[in-house]
Design a protein around this motif. Structure first.
Motif, short mmCIF file in Angstrom:
data_model
loop_
_atom_site.label_atom_id
_atom_site.label_comp_id
_atom_site.label_asym_id
_atom_site.label_seq_id
_atom_site.Cartn_x
_atom_site.Cartn_y
_atom_site.Cartn_z
N UNK A 187 0.81 -1.22 0.00
CA UNK A 187 0.00 0.00 0.00
C UNK A 187 0.84 1.27 0.00
N UNK A 188 2.18 1.12 0.07
CA UNK A 188 3.06 2.29 0.00
C UNK A 188 3.27 3.01 1.32
N UNK A 189 3.05 2.31 2.45
CA UNK A 189 3.18 2.97 3.74
C UNK A 189 4.58 3.50 4.03
N UNK A 190 5.68 2.79 3.72
CA UNK A 190 7.00 3.36 4.03
C UNK A 190 7.20 4.76 3.44
N UNK A 191 6.73 4.98 2.21
CA UNK A 191 6.87 6.31 1.60
C UNK A 191 5.98 7.33 2.30
N UNK A 192 4.75 6.91 2.63
CA UNK A 192 3.82 7.81 3.33
C UNK A 192 4.39 8.19 4.69
N UNK A 193 4.92 7.20 5.43
CA UNK A 193 5.47 7.47 6.76
C UNK A 193 6.70 8.38 6.68
N UNK A 194 7.53 8.17 5.66
CA UNK A 194 8.72 9.00 5.50
C UNK A 194 8.34 10.47 5.28
N UNK A 309 -2.53 7.14 4.73
CA UNK A 309 -3.04 5.85 4.28
C UNK A 309 -4.10 5.33 5.24
N UNK A 310 -5.19 4.82 4.66
CA UNK A 310 -6.20 4.06 5.41
C UNK A 310 -6.06 2.62 4.94
N UNK A 311 -5.80 1.72 5.87
CA UNK A 311 -5.62 0.31 5.53
C UNK A 311 -6.42 -0.53 6.52
N UNK A 312 -7.24 -1.43 6.02
CA UNK A 312 -8.10 -2.17 6.94
C UNK A 312 -8.36 -3.59 6.47
N UNK A 313 -8.64 -4.46 7.44
CA UNK A 313 -8.94 -5.86 7.19
C UNK A 313 -10.27 -6.17 7.87
N UNK A 314 -11.40 -5.85 7.24
CA UNK A 314 -12.69 -6.08 7.89
C UNK A 314 -13.00 -7.56 8.02
N UNK A 342 -10.95 12.33 1.07
CA UNK A 342 -10.49 12.66 -0.29
C UNK A 342 -9.02 13.06 -0.22
N UNK A 343 -8.21 12.47 -1.09
CA UNK A 343 -6.78 12.73 -1.11
C UNK A 343 -5.96 11.66 -0.42
N UNK A 344 -6.61 10.78 0.32
CA UNK A 344 -5.91 9.70 1.02
C UNK A 344 -5.76 8.47 0.12
N UNK A 345 -4.82 7.61 0.46
CA UNK A 345 -4.74 6.28 -0.12
C UNK A 345 -5.58 5.34 0.74
N UNK A 346 -6.09 4.28 0.11
CA UNK A 346 -6.93 3.34 0.84
C UNK A 346 -6.63 1.92 0.39
N UNK A 347 -6.48 1.02 1.35
CA UNK A 347 -6.27 -0.39 1.07
C UNK A 347 -7.26 -1.23 1.83
N UNK A 348 -7.84 -2.24 1.17
CA UNK A 348 -8.88 -3.08 1.76
C UNK A 348 -8.56 -4.54 1.48
N UNK A 349 -8.47 -5.36 2.54
CA UNK A 349 -8.20 -6.79 2.38
C UNK A 349 -9.51 -7.55 2.50
N UNK A 350 -9.81 -8.38 1.47
CA UNK A 350 -11.07 -9.12 1.44
C UNK A 350 -10.84 -10.55 1.00
N UNK A 351 -11.70 -11.45 1.47
CA UNK A 351 -11.68 -12.80 0.93
C UNK A 351 -12.66 -12.94 -0.23
N UNK A 352 -13.58 -11.99 -0.37
CA UNK A 352 -14.51 -11.95 -1.50
C UNK A 352 -14.36 -10.58 -2.16
N UNK A 353 -13.50 -10.49 -3.17
CA UNK A 353 -13.15 -9.19 -3.75
C UNK A 353 -14.35 -8.50 -4.39
#
Length: 505
Positions: A187-194, A309-314, A342-353
């Motif tokens: 999701x590119x977190x190292x770059x976002x954190x830097x 970054x918003x990253x989640x595993x519902x 708006x303007x954020x990156x978002x990552x979503x982990x799913x077992x049913x895409x």
């Protein structure tokens, strides 16, 4: 300095990232396998992998390889290893055996053969026999039998490296720490954190993504809070280890001082939020990670949050709740994201895409992973207005599995309409003579529409045949929607009097 061969394992989907990590460590990758990478390095390098790898599951020191297809050949291979160099009399050991071949019909039998060979070697050297134990052995021995070749080695870490030491509590669908790190990399977190960006998790569970992200942002070694099997081994294995740990401590102190990122997690389950707080405290991040109970409909981005970054595993979609409920939650989450982030990156982990379509956002990239035995997909998004879209399926369609009537291809739908009119003309007399009986008006006459249409009085039944694997789910859904739109219109049936069935032929 003496170098050895090591096998570094990782979960499916993480090997490419693991190879990049080894390159960043300056460690040579000498081979690849489906379960991991062969690397060549010295003991300090191997210890460094255990301490610093965010992705590896195990690091195995390769000791010996020999042909093996019977109990005798396995025993001889194990006997050839100078175990006296590794085992002191008071030490315990365990054999983890993988694979079968020839007379070795089970891993349990294979492990017993390795044990027998080890004991024979120790006795031949006049040593006291060590004790075999299934739990927390001093010397974890790895044996792998594949294609008639037996590989023997020592597990440097002991417990799997995903066990960082901070998480003693987890929710119903726990995310492995190594996978959480892989998701953050993708999701590119190292770059976002830097750049000083923040991280949010709207279904934070026990806080794994939040803690792993904070570890990355603060240059905290993932193995800093745990012990390793090699720490109790004799010889030069641990030479220089105290200095490596001290360096990791210093890097964490500096990273904590330098990092500007902040972390916020929310979850609808107050019980797992309490567990997340305890995990966060054990990891030493309670001053920069905040978690709280919050319904997804009330989710908001803090006013002072820095775009990140918003990253989640519902858990929803991993069959912890119904598909309809999951779709409804994702609809709500998508509305909150479009409103608040708006303007954020978002990552979503799913077992049913497919459920990701309910967000109303266009995905820019997808990656597949396994969380344990569960196959999952990481969907990545850029939250901006140009990527907004309407969900493909209504909540009612997800609940019933029946698409709303619609025409997606005018020419194709016209073919179906013409065929229905033709079949109706041929059957008109029979229908008029026995109006209350069932009459089949169509039965997969056209390859594009694999359905049977039956009329009984003023009722219409559409029976869908299971489409072949070559037909995408979306295409099959669109064709069924056309049948449901065309058939009642052509046959003069009230759409409310149409029923649906699904069968496998």
């Amino acid at each position: 300095m003496k170098t050895d061969d090591f096998f570094v394992t990782a979960s499916w989907g993480l090997l490419e990232l693991l190879a990049d990590e080894m390159a960043a460590f300056g460690i040579e990758v000498t081979g690849r396998a489906s379960a991991g990478l062969w690397v060549r390095t010295d003991m300090a390098g191997a210890r460094g992998i255990c301490l610093w790898s965010r992705l590896a599951s195990r690091v195995t020191l390769h000791l010996h390889q020999a042909p093996a297809d019977s109990a005798d050949t396995v025993r001889r291979a194990a006997r050839a290893i100078p175990w006296e160099a590794w085992l002191r009399p008071e030490m315990t050991f365990r054999v983890r055996f993988q694979g079968t071949h020839g007379d070795i019909l089970s891993p349990r039998f294979g492990a017993q053969c390795v044990k027998d060979g080890l004991m024979e070697r120790v006795r031949s050297q006049g040593g006291a026999e060590p004790v075999m134990t299934p739990d927390q052995p001093d010397l974890p021995i790895q044996a792998r039998l594949r294609h008639g070749q037996l590989e023997l080695g020592l597990d440097m870490a002991g417990a799997s490296l995903h066990q960082r030491g901070y998480r003693s509590e987890a929710g119903e669908a726990p995310l492995r720490e190594t996978l959480a790190a892989g998701l953050l990399y993708r999701a590119g977190w190292p770059e976002v954190a830097k750049a000083g960006g923040d991280l949010a998790d709207s279904f934070c569970g026990s806080g794994t993504i939040l803690v792993e992200a904070a570890m990355m942002a603060t240059d905290t070694a993932p193995g800093l809070f745990r012990g390793f099997a090699f720490e109790g081994w004799p010889g030069a294995v641990t030479e220089g280890w105290p200095a490596q740990r001290a360096e990791a401590d210093e890097r964490r102190k500096q990273g904590l001082a330098d990092s500007r990122s902040r972390f916020r997690g929310t979850d609808m389950d107050g019980r797992v939020v309490a567990a997340a707080w305890r995990n966060i405290e054990r990891a030493g991040f309670s001053d920069r990670i905040h978690v709280e109970k919050c319904d997804v409909a009330e989710w908001r981005m803090p006013e002072k949050a820095r775009t990140g970054l918003i990253l989640t595993n519902p858990p929803y979609g991993n069959r912890l709740e119904s598909r309809e409920r999951a779709a409804e939650l994702f609809r709500i989450l998508g509305e909150r994201l479009r409103s608040e982030a708006v303007g954020w990156r978002f990552g979503l982990l799913l077992s049913e895409s497919e459920l990701g379509h309910q967000l109303g956002l266009r995905s820019r990239r997808q990656y597949r992973f396994y969380n344990g035995s569960l196959e999952t997909t990481l969907l990545l998004f850029d939250i901006r207005e140009s990527e907004f879209r309407q969900p493909e399926q209504s909540l009612e369609e997800l609940r019933t599995g029946i698409p709303e009537p619609a025409i997606h291809n005018e020419e194709r739908a016209a073919m179906l309409a013409n065929r229905l009119r033709k079949n109706r003309r041929h059957l008109r007399r029979r229908i008029n003579q026995a109006p209350d009986e069932s009459h089949c008006l169509y039965d997969a006459d056209i390859p594009e529409y694999a359905v049977r249409i039956t009329q009984t009085g003023k009722q219409l039944t559409v029976t869908e045949y299971a489409p072949p694997a070559s037909v995408p789910e979306k295409a099959a859904r669109q064709r069924l929607a056309e049948v449901l739109a065309v058939a009642p219109d052509v046959l003069g049936i009230d759409p409310g009097a149409v029923s649906y069935e699904y069968v496998r032929r």
